[in-house]
Design an enzyme around this catalytic site. Structure first.
Site, PDB file in Angstrom:
ATOM      1  CG  ASP A 122      -1.931 -11.536   0.120  1.00  0.00           C
ATOM      2  OD1 ASP A 122      -1.730 -11.022   1.243  1.00  0.00           O
ATOM      3  OD2 ASP A 122      -2.702 -11.044  -0.715  1.00  0.00           O
TER       4      ASP A 122
ATOM      5  CE1 TYR B 194      -7.591  -5.367  -2.504  1.00  0.00           C
ATOM      6  CE2 TYR B 194      -8.364  -6.552  -4.426  1.00  0.00           C
ATOM      7  CZ  TYR B 194      -7.966  -5.379  -3.827  1.00  0.00           C
ATOM      8  OH  TYR B 194      -7.939  -4.227  -4.548  1.00  0.00           O
TER       9      TYR B 194
ATOM     10  CG  HIS C  56      -3.778  -1.445  -3.363  1.00  0.00           C
ATOM     11  ND1 HIS C  56      -4.926  -0.688  -3.275  1.00  0.00           N
ATOM     12  CD2 HIS C  56      -4.142  -2.577  -4.008  1.00  0.00           C
ATOM     13  CE1 HIS C  56      -5.934  -1.340  -3.820  1.00  0.00           C
ATOM     14  NE2 HIS C  56      -5.481  -2.486  -4.283  1.00  0.00           N
TER      15      HIS C  56
ATOM     16  CE1 TYR D   4      -4.379  -1.382   0.167  1.00  0.00           C
ATOM     17  CE2 TYR D   4      -2.977  -3.235   0.688  1.00  0.00           C
ATOM     18  CZ  TYR D   4      -4.187  -2.733   0.270  1.00  0.00           C
ATOM     19  OH  TYR D   4      -5.207  -3.600  -0.052  1.00  0.00           O
TER      20      TYR D   4
ATOM     21  CG  HIS E  44      -3.346  -6.399  -6.310  1.00  0.00           C
ATOM     22  ND1 HIS E  44      -3.948  -6.983  -5.214  1.00  0.00           N
ATOM     23  CD2 HIS E  44      -4.012  -5.246  -6.514  1.00  0.00           C
ATOM     24  CE1 HIS E  44      -4.930  -6.215  -4.788  1.00  0.00           C
ATOM     25  NE2 HIS E  44      -4.988  -5.147  -5.557  1.00  0.00           N
TER      26      HIS E  44
HETATM   27 CU   LIG Z   1      -6.430  -3.726  -5.503  1.00  0.00          CU
END
Ligand SMILES: [Cu+2]
Ligand SMILES: *[C@@H]1O[C@H](CO)[C@@H](O)[C@H](O)[C@H]1NC(C)=O
Ligand SMILES: *[C@@H]1O[C@H](CO)[C@@H](O)[C@H](O)[C@H]1NC(C)=O
Length: 664
Positions: A315, A403, A458, A301, A460
């Site tokens: 993650d 998420y 952010h 983030y 990914h």
């Molecule tokens: Cu996102």
């Protein structure tokens, strides 16, 4: 006493069952139990705090897997356990009779294994026994019974905090009243740091106090919506009049011209191995992908404030992407013709947990075209040939906190493998005083998605580990650069041509994608009849962002590999996790970029391709209260692998009945 015929039959059945176990099959619930029982019978069990952070297959060496079924390698579990304040790596023999601990090594290092779900649950209720927290909540006028807390990895920032070197997690809280979407209602400004081994709060801060966003308009449940409803669709379904076209044989899947092994790992999620395609000319299966899976998902983030700076999540390594599996809903997550598979994982205390409908498999036909041509050139005659695009999809979904992620492996009869990533679920939002976009300063670190609600910027980064073995283990990585050339002589002034480079070492295997470079993995030892090296191309299908963080920023050191989308390394069975085996509080000394610094040779040997799908996320109002699916991915596409279009002799489908009786 002589064995009875029944006993003999039973023994025979048992032998058949065990022979059917593929060396890459994931651990069964019984195997998880037996591995844990063996460890519980060892001296390690005397530690009161024994917990299991990873329980998975100890993957057998590649030659042993390829030798199967002529010979079967021993079944072994790899376990990462915590006992006291030490991390243990254990290998457990699951072979005939009672298993045994083959090795128990204490890991020395500053970083830690994946959290267990159990310890995250325990940490998230600690604030409720912590008087300053009750005071913070009361001061905001929120009933304590409306509050719910969750855990966030703390990262590593090189500082000398009170808790440095300890295994910690951050706890932050939300108001869970009036909506199922508590993430939309942060109790902003309150942060607790929990020492996971002592299971106690070691730091607490109540710093700022913006309003808690209202519950109105945050719920995503159908039952919570008010009219006007819509839009509506008429039901659409899939009919397979002759039944499903694929075969599930244990963990081997066979469909059309493909066969592959489908497995599952608590850290990676779905795992595809030994993907091979039948060459209809030669009648044999040719290996393409030895093993492929998500290796890491890095989500940093972009808000440097006290409540947000540490939110730089790994993650897979920190939370266990596989452990975060969400059961798939029949008919909506997967179509009506899907088959579902369950998986078994271990909880923190070692007991097996079954996740139902964890993976689905289905044949996809959405009315698309595989190839076509209409010929108008013959006077008074028209030739049209079209073949439909039917594919096989392996789908798996994980929910890491707020998420939702959907990972698809799609196999096409043309030889392509499409890997799709998709994002949905709920934004991680920040409570703010801002109620209107006009009030936002230039550096709000996010966009206003609702009143008092900022969707924080952010990224990914999904990093896949792809052990491609195109027609054999020894492969090379070839970059073909398109180069504009000034023409001399004729009427044309310019054109482009191609410069090919075969990567000799790892430094040449690192690539930032561009539209003028083609990337290929070839087998230099196998050529087509007309002399081209057989290979597979890598094509981006969206999501080619790279990290914009500075190289000396702590999260970037830990995920240094996110500056390039493609890395190629020589095969090393110890190099599976792009952010290192121990990602929690990692310091960047054990990751893909660190390994690659050795600049090892990668030409004509067993190589691994690492591909990162990257997405910069600038949230918008449509992402609220729940985000419509956003997709990216890439394709592995045969390139001079076949002698010609492998679908040229595919016969047209029989005419199917049109389903609509009439059109209105
Ligand atoms: Cu996102
Ligand atoms: C291992 O420890 C647990 C918890 O302390 C205990 O209940 C169990 O009996 C022990 N198992 C063995 C085999 O000693
Ligand atoms: C692959 O290459 C390595 C290194 O050059 C060599 O030792 C090995 O024999 C090769 N294997 C095959 C199957 O050709």
């Amino acid at each position: 006493m002589a064995p009875t015929p029944l006993l003999l039959l039973l023994l025979l059945a048992l032998t058949l069952v065990s022979a059917a176990v593929h060396p890459l099959d994931p651990l069964t619930a019984a195997e998880i139990t037996s591995a844990i029982n063996v460890i519980r019978a060892s001296p390690l069990n005397s530690s009161a705090s024994l917990a299991f952070h990873y329980v998975g297959l100890d993957e057998p060496p590649k030659p042993a897997v390829l030798a199967w079924p002529r010979s079967a390698p021993p079944r072994r579990a790899f376990v990462i356990a915590r006992a006291g304040r030490a991390t243990h790596e254990l290998r457990v023999d699951l072979g005939n009779g009672a298993g045994r601990v083959l090795s128990d090594t204490v890991r020395h290092g500053s970083s830690f294994p994946t959290f267990t779900p159990d310890e995250q649950d325990a940490a998230s209720v600690l604030p409720f026994q912590y008087p300053p927290f009750a005071a913070s909540v009361a001061r905001r006028g929120i009933p304590l019974s409306d509050v719910l807390c969750t855990t966030f990895s703390a990262g590593w920032f090189g500082r000398a905090e009170r808790w440095a070197g300890r295994r910690v997690i951050v706890v932050q809280c939300f108001v869970a009243a009036g909506t199922a979407n508590f993430y939309a209602r942060p109790v902003e400004g309150v942060t607790a740091v929990v020492d996971l081994d002592a299971m106690e709060i070691v730091e607490y801060e109540d710093r700022v106090d913006p309003p808690v966003p209202k519950a109105e308009g945050t719920d995503y449940r159908a039952a919570a919506q008010r009219p006007p409803f819509g839009p509506e669709n008429k039901p659409v379904t899939v009919v397979q009049s002759e039944g499903r076209g694929f075969e599930v044989d244990g963990h081997m899947i066979r469909w059309a011209n493909w066969e592959f092994h489908l497995s599952f790992d608590p850290r990676a999620g779905s795992v595809i191995s030994l993907a091979s395609i039948k060459d209809s000319e030669e009648g044999t299966f040719r290996l393409v992908l030895y093993r492929g899976h998500v290796s890491e998902l890095f989500v940093p983030y972009m808000d440097p404030s006290a409540e947000w700076y540490f939110k730089t999540f790994f993650d897979a390594g920190e939370f266990g992407f596989g452990l975060s599996t969400a059961p798939l809903e029949p008919f909506t997550d997967c179509p009506a013709n899907a088959e579902f598979l369950d998986v078994d994982v271990s909880s923190g205390d070692g007991s097996p947990v079954r996740i139902p409908n964890a993976i689905c498999l289905f044949e996809r036909y959405a009315g698309d075209v595989a190839w076509r041509h209409t010929e108008f050139g013959f006077p008074g005659e028209m030739i049209t040939e079209v073949r439909p695009e039917v594919s096989l999809v392996v789908r798996w979904a994980a929910v890491v906190g707020n998420y939702d992620y959907v990972i698809d492996w799609e196999f096409k009869t043309s030889g392509s493998i499409k890997i799709g990533v998709a994002l949905s679920g709920i934004l991680e939002v920040k409570g703010t005083y801002y109620a209107h976009a006009d009030e936002l300063s230039g550096d709000a670190h996010g966009s206003l998605v609702a009143r008092n609600t900022l969707g924080v910027y952010h990224d990914h980064f999904f990093t896949f580990r792809l052990d491609l073995d195109v027609d054999g283990a020894n492969n090379s990585f070839v970059k073909s650069r398109m180069k504009p050339v000034r023409a001399a002589g004729g009427p044309r002034r310019s054109y482009w041509t191609v410069e090919k480079e075969t990567a000799r070492t790892e430094s040449v295997g690192q690539v930032e994608l561009g539209s003028t470079t083609e990337l290929m993995v070839v087998n230099p030892n196998k050529k087509t009849r007309i002399g081209n090296e057989v290979g597979y191309r890598i094509i981006s299908l969206g999501g080619a962002a790279t990290s914009l963080l500075d190289d000396d920023d702590y999260p970037q050191r830990r995920a240094r590999y996110t500056k390039k989308q493609v890395w190629v390394t020589p095969y090393d069975e110890a190099e599976k996790w792009a952010a290192g085996l121990y990602a929690d509080e990692s310091r960047g000394d054990d990751n893909l970029a660190a390994w690659s610094q050795r600049n090892r040779e990668i030409e004509n040997r067993d190589i691994v391709l690492w591909y990162t799908v990257g997405i910069h996320h600038l949230p918008c109002q449509e992402d609220f209260p729940v985000m419509p699916l956003l997709t990216g991915g890439f394709e592995l596409r045969p390139t001079n692998f076949f002698e010609s279009n492998p679908l040229i002799r595919r016969r047209p489908n029989k005419p199917a009945t049109r389903l609509h009786c009439s059109l209105h």
